[in-house]
Scaffold this motif. Structure first.
Motif, PDB file in Angstrom:
ATOM      1  N   ASN A  93       0.736  -1.229  -0.210  1.00  0.00           N
ATOM      2  CA  ASN A  93      -0.074  -0.101  -0.122  1.00  0.00           C
ATOM      3  C   ASN A  93       0.960   1.259  -0.019  1.00  0.00           C
ATOM      4  O   ASN A  93       1.398   1.951   1.148  1.00  0.00           O
ATOM      5  CB  ASN A  93      -0.947   0.157   1.393  1.00  0.00           C
ATOM      6  CG  ASN A  93      -1.793  -1.071   1.397  1.00  0.00           C
ATOM      7  OD1 ASN A  93      -2.827  -1.160   0.338  1.00  0.00           O
ATOM      8  ND2 ASN A  93      -1.687  -2.024   2.087  1.00  0.00           N
ATOM      9  N   TYR A  94       1.111   1.708  -1.336  1.00  0.00           N
ATOM     10  CA  TYR A  94       2.115   2.880  -1.158  1.00  0.00           C
ATOM     11  C   TYR A  94       1.823   3.961  -2.478  1.00  0.00           C
ATOM     12  O   TYR A  94       1.205   3.417  -3.181  1.00  0.00           O
ATOM     13  CB  TYR A  94       3.539   2.344  -1.364  1.00  0.00           C
ATOM     14  CG  TYR A  94       3.838   1.541  -2.701  1.00  0.00           C
ATOM     15  CD1 TYR A  94       4.307   2.311  -3.685  1.00  0.00           C
ATOM     16  CD2 TYR A  94       3.391   0.346  -2.979  1.00  0.00           C
ATOM     17  CE1 TYR A  94       4.629   1.687  -5.120  1.00  0.00           C
ATOM     18  CE2 TYR A  94       3.700  -0.245  -4.250  1.00  0.00           C
ATOM     19  CZ  TYR A  94       4.154   0.424  -5.365  1.00  0.00           C
ATOM     20  OH  TYR A  94       4.313  -0.261  -6.396  1.00  0.00           O
ATOM     21  N   THR A  95       2.287   4.953  -2.342  1.00  0.00           N
ATOM     22  CA  THR A  95       2.213   6.035  -3.334  1.00  0.00           C
ATOM     23  C   THR A  95       3.488   6.306  -3.779  1.00  0.00           C
ATOM     24  O   THR A  95       4.389   6.447  -2.882  1.00  0.00           O
ATOM     25  CB  THR A  95       1.337   7.196  -2.604  1.00  0.00           C
ATOM     26  OG1 THR A  95       1.359   8.197  -3.947  1.00  0.00           O
ATOM     27  CG2 THR A  95       1.768   7.820  -1.580  1.00  0.00           C
ATOM     28  N   ILE A  96       3.954   6.512  -4.964  1.00  0.00           N
ATOM     29  CA  ILE A  96       5.028   7.135  -5.450  1.00  0.00           C
ATOM     30  C   ILE A  96       5.294   8.747  -5.743  1.00  0.00           C
ATOM     31  O   ILE A  96       6.078   9.194  -6.043  1.00  0.00           O
ATOM     32  CB  ILE A  96       5.471   6.417  -6.983  1.00  0.00           C
ATOM     33  CG1 ILE A  96       4.612   6.311  -7.707  1.00  0.00           C
ATOM     34  CG2 ILE A  96       6.040   5.151  -6.403  1.00  0.00           C
ATOM     35  CD1 ILE A  96       4.850   5.967  -9.029  1.00  0.00           C
ATOM     36  N   ASN A  97       4.019   9.422  -5.221  1.00  0.00           N
ATOM     37  CA  ASN A  97       3.937  10.789  -5.480  1.00  0.00           C
ATOM     38  C   ASN A  97       4.092  11.336  -6.769  1.00  0.00           C
ATOM     39  O   ASN A  97       4.345  12.652  -6.942  1.00  0.00           O
ATOM     40  CB  ASN A  97       4.826  11.424  -4.587  1.00  0.00           C
ATOM     41  CG  ASN A  97       4.405  11.236  -2.969  1.00  0.00           C
ATOM     42  OD1 ASN A  97       3.315  10.710  -2.767  1.00  0.00           O
ATOM     43  ND2 ASN A  97       5.325  11.601  -2.143  1.00  0.00           N
ATOM     44  N   ILE A  98       3.677  10.492  -7.867  1.00  0.00           N
ATOM     45  CA  ILE A  98       3.752  11.224  -9.303  1.00  0.00           C
ATOM     46  C   ILE A  98       2.488  11.186  -9.859  1.00  0.00           C
ATOM     47  O   ILE A  98       1.915   9.943  -9.630  1.00  0.00           O
ATOM     48  CB  ILE A  98       4.852  10.380 -10.002  1.00  0.00           C
ATOM     49  CG1 ILE A  98       6.344  10.656  -9.359  1.00  0.00           C
ATOM     50  CG2 ILE A  98       4.705  10.605 -11.448  1.00  0.00           C
ATOM     51  CD1 ILE A  98       7.322   9.774 -10.086  1.00  0.00           C
ATOM     52  N   CYS A  99       2.024  12.287 -10.395  1.00  0.00           N
ATOM     53  CA  CYS A  99       0.794  12.292 -11.319  1.00  0.00           C
ATOM     54  C   CYS A  99       1.207  12.628 -12.705  1.00  0.00           C
ATOM     55  O   CYS A  99       2.032  13.436 -13.110  1.00  0.00           O
ATOM     56  CB  CYS A  99      -0.124  13.300 -10.650  1.00  0.00           C
ATOM     57  SG  CYS A  99      -0.573  13.149  -8.926  1.00  0.00           S
ATOM     58  N   ALA A 100       0.495  12.024 -13.605  1.00  0.00           N
ATOM     59  CA  ALA A 100       0.470  12.201 -14.953  1.00  0.00           C
ATOM     60  C   ALA A 100      -0.637  13.476 -15.319  1.00  0.00           C
ATOM     61  O   ALA A 100      -1.769  13.054 -15.049  1.00  0.00           O
ATOM     62  CB  ALA A 100       0.429  11.040 -15.669  1.00  0.00           C
ATOM     63  N   LEU A 101      -0.216  14.431 -15.834  1.00  0.00           N
ATOM     64  CA  LEU A 101      -1.070  15.475 -16.184  1.00  0.00           C
ATOM     65  C   LEU A 101      -1.155  15.654 -17.629  1.00  0.00           C
ATOM     66  O   LEU A 101       0.028  15.549 -18.323  1.00  0.00           O
ATOM     67  CB  LEU A 101      -0.855  16.916 -15.416  1.00  0.00           C
ATOM     68  CG  LEU A 101      -0.378  16.515 -13.776  1.00  0.00           C
ATOM     69  CD1 LEU A 101      -0.038  17.949 -13.224  1.00  0.00           C
ATOM     70  CD2 LEU A 101      -1.907  16.383 -13.113  1.00  0.00           C
TER      71      LEU A 101
END
Length: 148
Positions: A93-101
């Protein structure tokens, strides 16, 4: 009913995700699955040499949660090493803090750290951007991974 698991922030996702003991065939091995956040906990504590409070802060969890994560990670690695088991790194359960915009002006698709307050297209400078995954402004849910 237990509380939902809080997302753990990771800054490193390995390219190599499978390790086997020398002189053993993959088909003969038992596997130990090491979660991505468990590997991140060991990386922060054992390689970066941060203290527990700093590690917990970087992963956005409590100190007790961090301690539970690293204890489990070390147990799994020790078991794999002493019992000759393969280590497979995946899930958690993790997030890599990257969003594709996506820029609505020029159509450029780019990635940003979602903590970055400035969401501006690097190609044309427009502030009219939307989250590619949600077709909405990104609100931390992009790139969160929940694989168990």
């Amino acid at each position: 009913m237990p509380r939902p698991i809080k997302w753990r922030r990771v800054q490193f996702v390995p390219e190599d995700t499978y390790f086997i003991p020398l002189n053993k065939r993959k088909c003969e091995l038992e596997e130990i699955v090491l979660k991505i956040e468990e590997l991140e906990a060991m990386r922060l504590k054992d390689i970066e040499k941060l203290n527990q409070e700093q590690c917990a802060e970087k992963m956005m969890v409590s100190r007790q949660t961090f301690q539970n994560i690293i204890d489990e990670a070390r147990r799994k690695v020790a078991q794999a090493l002493t019992e000759g088991k393969a280590i497979k790194i995946e899930g958690g359960n993790y997030t890599i803090n990257i969003c594709a915009l996506k820029c609505l002006e020029c159509g450029n698709v780019f990635e940003v750290n979602y903590e970055n307050k400035e969401r501006k297209c690097p190609k044309c400078g427009s502030m009219e951007v939307i989250c590619v995954k949600k077709e909405n402004f990104c609100k931390k849910k992009c790139s969160r991974i929940n694989i168990e």
